[in-house]
Design an enzyme around this catalytic site. Structure first.
Site, short mmCIF file in Angstrom:
data_model
loop_
_atom_site.label_atom_id
_atom_site.label_comp_id
_atom_site.label_asym_id
_atom_site.label_seq_id
_atom_site.Cartn_x
_atom_site.Cartn_y
_atom_site.Cartn_z
N ALA A 1 0.79 -1.15 -0.06
CA ALA A 1 -0.02 0.10 0.07
C ALA A 1 0.86 1.28 0.06
O ALA A 1 0.44 2.39 -0.26
CB ALA A 1 -0.89 0.23 1.16
N TYR A 2 2.34 1.10 0.09
CA TYR A 2 2.88 2.27 0.32
C TYR A 2 3.11 3.08 -1.14
O TYR A 2 3.79 2.39 -1.99
CB TYR A 2 4.31 2.12 0.76
CG TYR A 2 4.04 1.61 2.24
CD1 TYR A 2 3.14 1.94 3.26
CD2 TYR A 2 5.38 1.11 2.84
CE1 TYR A 2 3.11 1.68 4.44
CE2 TYR A 2 5.37 0.67 4.34
CZ TYR A 2 4.46 0.78 5.15
OH TYR A 2 4.23 0.47 6.21
N SER A 3 2.31 4.23 -1.42
CA SER A 3 2.50 4.55 -2.69
C SER A 3 1.91 3.81 -3.63
O SER A 3 2.36 3.76 -4.86
CB SER A 3 3.83 5.35 -3.14
OG SER A 3 4.10 6.25 -2.31
N ARG A 4 0.94 2.88 -3.34
CA ARG A 4 0.28 1.88 -4.33
C ARG A 4 1.45 1.09 -4.99
O ARG A 4 1.29 0.96 -6.09
CB ARG A 4 -0.74 2.72 -5.25
CG ARG A 4 -1.97 2.97 -4.68
CD ARG A 4 -2.85 1.84 -4.33
NE ARG A 4 -4.26 2.27 -3.87
CZ ARG A 4 -5.15 2.63 -4.19
NH1 ARG A 4 -5.22 2.55 -5.81
NH2 ARG A 4 -6.48 2.74 -3.70
#
Length: 342
Positions: free
Chosen positions: A54-57
């Protein structure tokens, strides 16, 4: 770096874990600069890198993958799944359906055939823990994951997962990733003791309390930092700022920056394996590495205890996990007619 054993896995990791949340659109969008930061951390002896889909998708994982080309075998690589990765309601959560897909996507972005640690980013009460552990067990047996872990699990959920794994003959969580700092010591009551009892390695996140323990957020002053632009309420919490104003002179008297006091505090607890540091810039990393040799004396730890008593939280981090009973008033309030004693 001195290395510590990750729970009872036998894997050796550095007391500082490089967190990759700030690499990508959320923090540093310059891939080349982010790669240089990762390389400098590895060159300094950090052998543990933690990221998440989920970090910066997914961009963070892509950056980490670029940085680890040619160095993968010397790095303990961890990622996480659970948070939304699309509009589809099944592109998130702790179900077998999603976790298998999420891991495949992460492996592709990371450019590797396995991760050393695959973690559940948050609890999901709607999904049976046996469903989650069964899926993770199959991923371990397939050779795509070496160990599994949880993140932000309450102590009761940690114990339930251990018991479920034992009863069903499944892989058990080997790590837990809770928030821990001088301002958030609540896990000292139950979470860390539970981790120690079950041989679970604790990888604590936000040892700088979401930026408050950098010294750049002061009472009565408007902050213009990168993090302040996101509008996090914990950065303006008067209770937390009051404590920061007490910690700054404590650190100065001890002859160290507040950041060094904070990170040294986090790794001093016997239940903590590693503290996750999340630099956005090279300057951030340089500052944190400069404090790697700091050891807090009992006298300093006693003074910290006097400011923030053990086992207590001063306010809440915006990113902290709240179980349904906290989020939903209906779960902690009887219907009106049933509230009377007579």
């Amino acid at each position: 770096m001195r290395y510590r054993t990750l729970g009872r896995t036998g894997i050796k990791v550095s007391p500082y874990c490089l967190g990759a949340m700030m690499f990508g659109a959320m923090g540093n969008p310059d891939h080349d600069d982010s790669v240089r930061i990762i390389h400098k951390a590895l060159d300094a002896g950090i052998n543990f890198v933690d990221t998440a889909d989920a970090y910066s998708r997914g961009e963070s994982e892509e950056i980490v993958g670029k940085a680890l080309k040619g160095r993968r075998d010397n790095v303990v690589l961890a990622t996480k799944a659970h948070l939304p990765m699309g509009d589809d309601p099944n592109q998130r959560g702790n179900s077998r359906r999603w976790l298998v897909r999420a891991l495949e996507d992460s492996l592709r972005r990371l450019g590797t055939d396995h991760v050393d640690l695959f973690q559940i980013h948050r609890p999901e009460p709607d999904t049976d823990i046996e469903e989650t552990l069964s899926a993770l067990t199959d991923l371990v047996r397939a050779g795509k994951v070496r160990a599994i872990g949880s993140s932000a699990f309450p102590a009761t959920d940690i114990v339930e997962a251990q018991w479920t794994a034992e009863r069903r003959g499944l892989q058990r969580f080997r790590t837990e990733q809770p928030t821990y700092s001088i301002l958030n010591r609540g896990i000292e009551r139950e979470v860390l003791p539970a981790c120690e009892r079950y041989g679970i390695g604790a990888l604590v996140w936000s040892p700088l309390a979401g930026g408050l323990l950098t010294g750049r957020y002061r009472k009565g002053q408007e902050a213009t930092t990168h993090r302040a632009a996101f509008g996090f309420s914990h950065l303006k919490d008067e209770r937390r700022l009051d404590v920061v104003e007490q910690l700054i002179p404590l650190a100065e008297k001890a002859g160290m920056p507040l950041t060094h006091l904070a990170t040294a505090f986090a790794i001093a607890h016997p239940g903590v394996t590693s503290a996750i540091i999340g630099p956005r810039t090279m300057a951030h990393l340089d500052d944190l590495l400069a404090g790697a040799e700091v050891v807090l004396s009992d006298e300093i730890l006693d003074r910290i205890d006097a400011v923030v008593p053990p086992g207590t939280d001063i306010g809440r981090l915006d990113m902290a996990y709240d179980p349904p009973a906290i989020q939903q008033p209906a779960l902690r309030r009887r219907p009106g007619p049933e509230r009377a004693a007579v």
